[in-house]
Design an enzyme around this catalytic site. Structure first.
Site, PDB file in Angstrom:
ATOM      1  CG  ASP A  37      -2.024   1.006   1.153  1.00 34.30           C
ATOM      2  OD1 ASP A  37      -3.182   0.579   1.073  1.00 34.30           O
ATOM      3  OD2 ASP A  37      -1.745   2.225   1.144  1.00 34.30           O
ATOM      4  CG  HIS A 105      -8.518  -2.808  -2.272  1.00 36.10           C
ATOM      5  ND1 HIS A 105      -9.491  -2.057  -2.906  1.00 36.10           N
ATOM      6  CD2 HIS A 105      -8.294  -2.198  -1.081  1.00 36.10           C
ATOM      7  CE1 HIS A 105      -9.832  -1.045  -2.132  1.00 36.10           C
ATOM      8  NE2 HIS A 105      -9.126  -1.106  -1.007  1.00 36.10           N
ATOM      9  CG  HIS A 107      -6.924  -3.014   3.162  1.00 38.58           C
ATOM     10  ND1 HIS A 107      -6.074  -1.990   2.853  1.00 38.58           N
ATOM     11  CD2 HIS A 107      -8.127  -2.655   2.649  1.00 38.58           C
ATOM     12  CE1 HIS A 107      -6.718  -1.048   2.195  1.00 38.58           C
ATOM     13  NE2 HIS A 107      -7.979  -1.427   2.050  1.00 38.58           N
TER      14      HIS A 107
HETATM   15 ZN   LIG Z   1      -9.521  -0.373   1.063  1.00 31.56          ZN
END
Ligand SMILES: [Zn+2]
Ligand SMILES: [Zn+2]
Length: 144
Positions: A37, A105, A107
């Site tokens: 990220d 997505h 995490h």
């Molecule tokens: Zn997110």
């Protein structure tokens, strides 16, 4: 038909990851891509995304159990390879409309969080975030 097996969304960042600059990709195959990220919320913060465009958890059904499981397995495996303990990671999804990028997505955030705000932003059981294990349970429950 384009060259891809999948329908690409021209304006979706995660559909065009290989063309975008600045992604720190740690893994990719025909189905999944994983990368760091850009604004890590914890000690390490990976995202795992399917190549195929899926907007959000709202578009998932029982037929996606395998996909979501494979995303989970890959993320945990990568954490181990990167020297992290998956048991210390918070693993989950943002719920729409609280999604930054409208491409599914998962995490993987290794705690501790960098701030209380970030911890809250990725807190399971909230309207804006759900735990990946809980999501899998829901999807599996609809399989029967
Ligand atoms: Zn997110
Ligand atoms: Zn996309």
């Amino acid at each position: 038909m384009g060259r891809s097996m999948f329908r690409l969304h021209r304006h979706c960042v995660f559909c065009n990851i290989n063309k975008e600059l600045g992604f720190n990709i740690v893994y990719e195959d025909d189905t999944l891509i994983a990368f760091h990220d850009r604004a890590p919320a914890g000690a390490m913060h990976l995202l795992v995304v399917p190549r195929k465009h899926i907007g959000s958890v709202k578009e998932l059904s029982s037929q996606h159990v395998e996909l979501v499981s494979s995303m989970m397995d890959l993320g945990k495996r990568l954490l181990v390879e990167l020297g992290q303990d998956p048991a210390k990671a918070r693993i989950g999804f943002h719920r729409p409309p609280f999604t930054s990028v409208r491409h599914l997505h998962m995490h993987f955030i290794v705690t501790p969080f960098k701030s209380r705000f970030r911890s809250l932003k990725y807190q399971p059981g909230r309207r804006w975030y759900m735990d990946a294990v809980d999501l899998l349970e829901v999807l599996k429950a609809h399989q029967k």
